[in-house]
Design an enzyme around this catalytic site. Sequence first.
Site, PDB file in Angstrom:
ATOM      1  N   ALA A  12      -6.778  -2.829  -1.338  1.00  0.00           N
ATOM      2  CA  ALA A  12      -6.623  -2.741   0.123  1.00  0.00           C
ATOM      3  C   ALA A  12      -7.676  -1.858   0.820  1.00  0.00           C
ATOM      4  CB  ALA A  12      -5.204  -2.285   0.443  1.00  0.00           C
ATOM      5  N   GLN A  69      -5.761  -7.352 -13.116  1.00  0.00           N
ATOM      6  CA  GLN A  69      -6.410  -6.134 -12.585  1.00  0.00           C
ATOM      7  C   GLN A  69      -6.111  -4.920 -13.456  1.00  0.00           C
ATOM      8  OE1 GLN A  69      -4.754  -8.346 -10.702  1.00  0.00           O
ATOM      9  NE2 GLN A  69      -5.583  -8.504  -8.644  1.00  0.00           N
ATOM     10  N   ASP A 110      -0.420  -2.379  -0.328  1.00  0.00           N
ATOM     11  CA  ASP A 110      -1.253  -3.206   0.557  1.00  0.00           C
ATOM     12  C   ASP A 110      -0.779  -3.151   2.003  1.00  0.00           C
ATOM     13  OD1 ASP A 110      -1.653  -4.504  -2.282  1.00  0.00           O
ATOM     14  OD2 ASP A 110      -3.371  -4.977  -1.018  1.00  0.00           O
TER      15      ASP A 110
HETATM   16  O1  MRU Z   1      -5.303  -8.700  -5.085  1.00  0.00           O
HETATM   17  P1  MRU Z   1      -5.850  -7.307  -5.132  1.00  0.00           P
HETATM   18  O2  MRU Z   1      -6.530  -6.990  -6.419  1.00  0.00           O
HETATM   19  O3  MRU Z   1      -6.674  -6.991  -3.922  1.00  0.00           O
HETATM   20  O4  MRU Z   1      -4.555  -6.391  -5.076  1.00  0.00           O
HETATM   21  C1  MRU Z   1      -4.698  -5.003  -5.124  1.00  0.00           C
HETATM   22  C2  MRU Z   1      -3.415  -4.284  -5.126  1.00  0.00           C
HETATM   23  O5  MRU Z   1      -2.348  -4.858  -5.055  1.00  0.00           O
HETATM   24  C3  MRU Z   1      -3.496  -2.799  -5.114  1.00  0.00           C
HETATM   25  O6  MRU Z   1      -2.442  -2.230  -5.830  1.00  0.00           O
HETATM   26  C4  MRU Z   1      -3.433  -2.330  -3.655  1.00  0.00           C
HETATM   27  O7  MRU Z   1      -4.395  -2.979  -2.886  1.00  0.00           O
HETATM   28  C5  MRU Z   1      -3.605  -0.880  -3.534  1.00  0.00           C
HETATM   29  S1  MRU Z   1      -5.263  -0.428  -3.910  1.00  0.00           S
HETATM   30  C6  MRU Z   1      -5.446   1.201  -3.710  1.00  0.00           C
END
Ligand code: MRU
Length: 363
Positions: free
Chosen positions: A49, A199, A240
């Site tokens: 995010a 991830q 997010d």
């Molecule tokens: O789909 P992504 O990889 O963008 O999702 C990321 C996440 O869900 C993270 O946990 C969230 O953005 C917090 S990042 C500090």
Amino acid sequence: MYVAQPIEWTDRGVVMLDQRLLPGEEVSYTYTDYREVAKAIREMVIRGAPAIGVAAAMGAALGVLHSSAKSVEALRPEFIEICDALAKTRPTAVDLFWALERMKRRFAELTSRASDLGKIKQGMVEEAQQVHFEKKSTDEAIGRFGAEFMPREGHVMTQCNAGALATAGIGSALGVIRVAFEQGKKLHVLVPETRPYLQGARLTAWELHKGGIPLTLITDNMVGHFLKTAKVGAVVTGADRIAANGDTANKIGTYQIAVLARENNVPFYIAAPVSTFDLSIPDGDHIPIEERSAAEVTHLQGIRIAPDVHAAHPAFDVTPARYIAAIFTERGVARAPYTESLRALATTTHSIAAPSPASSSVR
Ligand code: MRU
């Protein structure tokens, strides 16, 4: 300690590390067109995010910098088009929209004061750089507040990747773990792989390993087992979007971890900047959930692992506020009732809470 650099503003353009290729290859691209930045956000070259907020701010600056408009009047509609293109990339993470709103405010200020296009362009580039610059101190403050809540030793669990790759600072959830580790806490991180995009396996494991923080990679279906048997002291994840009542959208799978944490008396924490609050929506039912390609479920790194059947891929889920023991932000620590504590944090400009698990709640 090693801190990944997912994005950087340079004289040549916006340089991004391609997170899709990690951990196998470290490849960076230089973008000079805002449309390339929009595509990079949509296609997950950059993700997380806060990091996509930084990318959106830099994309907006890039668009203005390379505009061929000869007057402010001609630049204005072009700037709206640039922001619209960047806004259409990913729907759930509110930092993206927060960053674009900030760039729009700066554009309005600059164009109300000057008609010199050179000064406007320079002002927009500086604002994007400032958005990035602030991430580091924001994450460090989140880390300091949250570290107090980490156990002195033992297991902690996270989900997805909320590290430097995801924030363009030192990380939010991983920032908390990093600060606690640097303070001497002997933490061992349980890292769920985070299907389908991995991830956890690809990015969090990579970041922790490079930073010298001990970890054990687990598959997502091991979460309940480890929460029950591994004496986990805390779960901490990023976010997010956080609704006014504290309901929190984060990577798919976070909700089931929070429920299993409660079942096993493990505190579940969120670490996120105030820019992740969306106080315009009352609860998590109003958070738009991105649906990604089913091919990311039926295929693993391009290899088919399921027959050609219907597959679902909501990229995020919502954890109800009642499962969240506290939310660590750069301005302090929010606790239930979140409707009050989040509003208090959103409307102050300085740190509210003293960072101690017993007394630092903002009510
Ligand atoms: O789909 P992504 O990889 O963008 O999702 C990321 C996440 O869900 C993270 O946990 C969230 O953005 C917090 S990042 C500090």
